[in-house]
Scaffold this motif. Structure first.
Motif, PDB file in Angstrom:
ATOM      1  N   PHE A  44       0.835  -1.199   0.000  1.00 26.20           N
ATOM      2  CA  PHE A  44       0.000   0.000   0.000  1.00 26.20           C
ATOM      3  C   PHE A  44       0.871   1.251   0.000  1.00 26.20           C
ATOM      4  CE2 PHE A  44      -2.041   3.430   2.419  1.00 26.20           C
ATOM      5  CZ  PHE A  44      -3.166   3.656   1.638  1.00 26.20           C
ATOM      6  N   ALA A  45       1.922   1.238   0.829  1.00 24.91           N
ATOM      7  CA  ALA A  45       2.824   2.392   0.904  1.00 24.91           C
ATOM      8  C   ALA A  45       3.508   2.654  -0.429  1.00 24.91           C
ATOM      9  CB  ALA A  45       3.861   2.173   1.994  1.00 24.91           C
ATOM     10  N   LEU A  46       3.828   1.600  -1.164  1.00 24.10           N
ATOM     11  CA  LEU A  46       4.454   1.777  -2.466  1.00 24.10           C
ATOM     12  C   LEU A  46       3.488   2.431  -3.455  1.00 24.10           C
ATOM     13  CD1 LEU A  46       6.408  -1.606  -2.778  1.00 24.10           C
ATOM     14  CD2 LEU A  46       7.386   0.672  -2.495  1.00 24.10           C
ATOM     15  N   GLN A  47       2.212   2.066  -3.366  1.00 21.95           N
ATOM     16  CA  GLN A  47       1.227   2.724  -4.223  1.00 21.95           C
ATOM     17  C   GLN A  47       1.127   4.215  -3.891  1.00 21.95           C
ATOM     18  OE1 GLN A  47      -2.555   0.417  -5.272  1.00 21.95           O
ATOM     19  NE2 GLN A  47      -1.951  -0.633  -3.398  1.00 21.95           N
ATOM     20  N   VAL A  48       1.073   4.512  -2.601  1.00 24.21           N
ATOM     21  CA  VAL A  48       0.948   5.902  -2.164  1.00 24.21           C
ATOM     22  C   VAL A  48       2.162   6.717  -2.598  1.00 24.21           C
ATOM     23  CG1 VAL A  48       0.881   7.394  -0.129  1.00 24.21           C
ATOM     24  CG2 VAL A  48      -0.588   5.378  -0.236  1.00 24.21           C
ATOM     25  N   ALA A  49       3.356   6.172  -2.354  1.00 22.03           N
ATOM     26  CA  ALA A  49       4.581   6.890  -2.709  1.00 22.03           C
ATOM     27  C   ALA A  49       4.676   7.106  -4.213  1.00 22.03           C
ATOM     28  CB  ALA A  49       5.804   6.116  -2.214  1.00 22.03           C
ATOM     29  N   GLY A  50       4.312   6.091  -4.987  1.00 23.04           N
ATOM     30  CA  GLY A  50       4.376   6.213  -6.438  1.00 23.04           C
ATOM     31  C   GLY A  50       3.436   7.264  -6.967  1.00 23.04           C
ATOM     32  N   MET A  51       2.231   7.314  -6.427  1.00 20.31           N
ATOM     33  CA  MET A  51       1.251   8.296  -6.876  1.00 20.31           C
ATOM     34  C   MET A  51       1.686   9.708  -6.502  1.00 20.31           C
ATOM     35  SD  MET A  51      -2.833   8.135  -6.152  1.00 20.31           S
ATOM     36  CE  MET A  51      -2.872   6.453  -6.785  1.00 20.31           C
ATOM     37  N   ALA A  52       2.174   9.876  -5.262  1.00 25.86           N
ATOM     38  CA  ALA A  52       2.628  11.197  -4.820  1.00 25.86           C
ATOM     39  C   ALA A  52       3.801  11.681  -5.667  1.00 25.86           C
ATOM     40  CB  ALA A  52       3.015  11.155  -3.346  1.00 25.86           C
ATOM     41  N   ASN A  53       4.765  10.811  -5.920  1.00 24.94           N
ATOM     42  CA  ASN A  53       5.930  11.197  -6.715  1.00 24.94           C
ATOM     43  C   ASN A  53       5.544  11.575  -8.140  1.00 24.94           C
ATOM     44  OD1 ASN A  53       7.816  10.908  -4.689  1.00 24.94           O
ATOM     45  ND2 ASN A  53       8.287   8.783  -5.180  1.00 24.94           N
ATOM     46  N   ALA A  54       4.534  10.904  -8.667  1.00 23.49           N
ATOM     47  CA  ALA A  54       4.099  11.224 -10.031  1.00 23.49           C
ATOM     48  C   ALA A  54       3.592  12.659 -10.118  1.00 23.49           C
ATOM     49  CB  ALA A  54       3.016  10.249 -10.478  1.00 23.49           C
ATOM     50  N   PHE A  55       2.816  13.090  -9.140  1.00 23.41           N
ATOM     51  CA  PHE A  55       2.286  14.451  -9.185  1.00 23.41           C
ATOM     52  C   PHE A  55       3.355  15.503  -8.886  1.00 23.41           C
ATOM     53  CE2 PHE A  55      -1.835  12.292  -8.812  1.00 23.41           C
ATOM     54  CZ  PHE A  55      -2.530  12.956  -9.799  1.00 23.41           C
ATOM     55  N   ARG A  56       4.491  15.078  -8.347  1.00 25.04           N
ATOM     56  CA  ARG A  56       5.598  16.012  -8.136  1.00 25.04           C
ATOM     57  C   ARG A  56       6.475  16.138  -9.379  1.00 25.04           C
ATOM     58  NH1 ARG A  56       5.897  13.395  -2.777  1.00 25.04           N
ATOM     59  NH2 ARG A  56       5.104  14.905  -1.255  1.00 25.04           N
ATOM     60  N   ASP A  57       6.284  15.272 -10.331  1.00 20.50           N
ATOM     61  CA  ASP A  57       7.157  15.258 -11.493  1.00 20.50           C
ATOM     62  C   ASP A  57       6.845  16.434 -12.415  1.00 20.50           C
ATOM     63  OD1 ASP A  57       7.819  14.341 -14.442  1.00 20.50           O
ATOM     64  OD2 ASP A  57       9.055  13.169 -13.079  1.00 20.50           O
ATOM     65  N   PRO A  58       7.867  17.150 -12.878  1.00 15.23           N
ATOM     66  CA  PRO A  58       7.642  18.300 -13.772  1.00 15.23           C
ATOM     67  C   PRO A  58       6.919  17.945 -15.064  1.00 15.23           C
ATOM     68  CG  PRO A  58       9.887  18.329 -12.910  1.00 15.23           C
ATOM     69  CD  PRO A  58       9.289  17.017 -12.508  1.00 15.23           C
ATOM     70  N   MET A  59       7.120  16.726 -15.566  1.00 11.78           N
ATOM     71  CA  MET A  59       6.446  16.331 -16.805  1.00 11.78           C
ATOM     72  C   MET A  59       4.929  16.222 -16.596  1.00 11.78           C
ATOM     73  SD  MET A  59       9.177  13.482 -18.201  1.00 11.78           S
ATOM     74  CE  MET A  59       8.195  13.068 -19.644  1.00 11.78           C
ATOM     75  N   ILE A  60       4.517  15.695 -15.452  1.00 11.86           N
ATOM     76  CA  ILE A  60       3.092  15.611 -15.144  1.00 11.86           C
ATOM     77  C   ILE A  60       2.523  17.010 -14.942  1.00 11.86           C
ATOM     78  CG2 ILE A  60       1.397  14.824 -13.455  1.00 11.86           C
ATOM     79  CD1 ILE A  60       2.425  12.573 -15.192  1.00 11.86           C
ATOM     80  N   GLN A  61       3.244  17.841 -14.229  1.00 15.35           N
ATOM     81  CA  GLN A  61       2.778  19.206 -13.967  1.00 15.35           C
ATOM     82  C   GLN A  61       2.657  20.006 -15.262  1.00 15.35           C
ATOM     83  OE1 GLN A  61       5.495  20.745 -11.024  1.00 15.35           O
ATOM     84  NE2 GLN A  61       4.921  19.205  -9.505  1.00 15.35           N
ATOM     85  N   GLU A  62       3.594  19.819 -16.162  1.00 15.21           N
ATOM     86  CA  GLU A  62       3.520  20.498 -17.457  1.00 15.21           C
ATOM     87  C   GLU A  62       2.334  19.997 -18.264  1.00 15.21           C
ATOM     88  OE1 GLU A  62       6.304  21.355 -21.418  1.00 15.21           O
ATOM     89  OE2 GLU A  62       6.939  19.912 -19.898  1.00 15.21           O
ATOM     90  N   ALA A  63       2.089  18.685 -18.189  1.00 18.28           N
ATOM     91  CA  ALA A  63       0.955  18.117 -18.920  1.00 18.28           C
ATOM     92  C   ALA A  63      -0.368  18.676 -18.410  1.00 18.28           C
ATOM     93  CB  ALA A  63       0.974  16.596 -18.804  1.00 18.28           C
ATOM     94  N   ILE A  64      -0.455  18.910 -17.105  1.00 18.89           N
ATOM     95  CA  ILE A  64      -1.668  19.499 -16.532  1.00 18.89           C
ATOM     96  C   ILE A  64      -1.906  20.884 -17.110  1.00 18.89           C
ATOM     97  CG2 ILE A  64      -2.686  20.413 -14.405  1.00 18.89           C
ATOM     98  CD1 ILE A  64      -1.242  18.127 -12.906  1.00 18.89           C
ATOM     99  N   TYR A 209       5.238  -0.171  -9.537  1.00 13.62           N
ATOM    100  CA  TYR A 209       4.016   0.622  -9.589  1.00 13.62           C
ATOM    101  C   TYR A 209       4.321   2.088  -9.879  1.00 13.62           C
ATOM    102  CZ  TYR A 209      -0.294   2.922  -8.048  1.00 13.62           C
ATOM    103  OH  TYR A 209      -1.413   3.703  -7.984  1.00 13.62           O
ATOM    104  N   ARG A 210       5.401   2.601  -9.279  1.00 16.75           N
ATOM    105  CA  ARG A 210       5.705   4.024  -9.449  1.00 16.75           C
ATOM    106  C   ARG A 210       5.895   4.389 -10.911  1.00 16.75           C
ATOM    107  NH1 ARG A 210      10.967   7.328  -7.358  1.00 16.75           N
ATOM    108  NH2 ARG A 210      11.976   5.845  -8.754  1.00 16.75           N
ATOM    109  N   ASN A 211       6.659   3.593 -11.634  1.00 18.28           N
ATOM    110  CA  ASN A 211       6.862   3.864 -13.059  1.00 18.28           C
ATOM    111  C   ASN A 211       5.560   3.718 -13.843  1.00 18.28           C
ATOM    112  OD1 ASN A 211       9.656   4.305 -12.745  1.00 18.28           O
ATOM    113  ND2 ASN A 211      10.046   2.109 -12.798  1.00 18.28           N
ATOM    114  N   ALA A 212       4.757   2.708 -13.461  1.00 17.68           N
ATOM    115  CA  ALA A 212       3.515   2.446 -14.185  1.00 17.68           C
ATOM    116  C   ALA A 212       2.503   3.568 -13.983  1.00 17.68           C
ATOM    117  CB  ALA A 212       2.922   1.112 -13.741  1.00 17.68           C
ATOM    118  N   ILE A 213       2.365   4.064 -12.756  1.00 14.78           N
ATOM    119  CA  ILE A 213       1.383   5.125 -12.515  1.00 14.78           C
ATOM    120  C   ILE A 213       1.833   6.416 -13.189  1.00 14.78           C
ATOM    121  CG2 ILE A 213       2.365   5.861 -10.301  1.00 14.78           C
ATOM    122  CD1 ILE A 213      -1.381   5.747 -11.245  1.00 14.78           C
TER     123      ILE A 213
END
Length: 249
Positions: A44-64, A209-213
């Motif tokens: 569960f913690a790995l899912q949470v960490a992966g999702m949080a890290n994804a939203f911190r990524d500049p590529m995701i933020q730029e896509a938003i 999971y982190r890479n996949a999310i």
């Protein structure tokens, strides 16, 4: 006669304007996290960490920011058996890096609200679909991100639930965690996903999971063709051993 006309106009003006206050967004996105008995606290913690890290990524933020509206809506639910689904993070409006970082921090602090249970993907899909109602947003697309490490084994028939969700114009994308089921992505393709540009992303295990999310979110936000998605890499690359959450267990 004039008085009657004025009364009618006043009545019309007093009626609620359906959707008038809704904020336009590029996508309304529900992220559904598997909390069934097959998922231990570390997973569960790995899912949470992966999702949080994804939203911190500049590529995701730029896509938003690069969407037509430059905004998205995100909500997170946790689920397991047919009666256990909770909203873990209520709808959040993201318009840029600050909002994305705030959401990431909220995800990091998110407790596990469901400790065990069977795997009712079907009932989780219906719960997620209902969560779009009255969220104050109007998206060009409505999407459910369904993550799971097993097949539907309780609750409503998966075909019935899927059909009901798709009938509302909601897309179902899948993230199949092939931890114990090597062919889980095939199951997702056949029985879970559907709708406009639906696809399944694959995580080999929970450490993947982190890479996949990240790939999944990026493809949804940028509308990247499915065939091109596998080559997308996050801008960060620390090992999972370095990224494990401390004190989450």
């Amino acid at each position: 006669m004039l008085r009657l006309i004025c009364l009618v106009l006043a009545l019309i003006c007093s009626l609620p304007r359906i959707g008038a206050a809704d904020i336009p967004v590029d996508i309304e996105l529900v992220l559904a996290i598997d909390c069934s008995s097959s998922v231990d606290d570390e997973e569960f913690a790995l899912q949470v960490a992966g999702m949080a890290n994804a939203f911190r990524d500049p590529m995701i933020q730029e896509a938003i920011q690069n969407g037509v509206e430059g905004a998205i809506g995100v909500s997170i639910i946790q689920w397991s058996s047919e009666r256990f689904q909770n909203v873990a993070v209520h709808w959040r409006l993201l318009t840029g890096p600050a909002d994305a970082h705030n959401l990431a921090n909220e995800i990091d602090a998110m407790p596990r609200t469901i400790g065990t249970g069977a795997t009712s993907i079907a009932n989780a899909l219906l719960f997620a679909a209902n969560s779009f109602n009255g969220n104050g947003m109007e998206g060009f697309r409505r999407v459910i991100d369904m993550s799971a490490d097993g097949e539907n084994n309780q609750g409503l028939d998966i075909h019935i639930a899927r059909a009901q969700v798709l009938a509302r114009g909601i897309t179902i994308n899948g993230l199949a965690i092939r931890n114990e089921f090597p062919n889980l992505d095939i199951y997702f393709e056949d029985r879970v996903i559907g709708g406009d540009r639906a696809f399944t992303e694959v995580a080999k295990d929970y450490e993947d999971y982190r890479n996949a999310i990240f790939r999944k979110l990026f493809r949804e936000l940028r509308d990247v063709p499915v065939a091109d998605g596998s080559g997308i890499d996050p801008s960060w690359a620390p090992s999972w051993k370095e990224a494990r959450l401390i004190g989450r267990r």
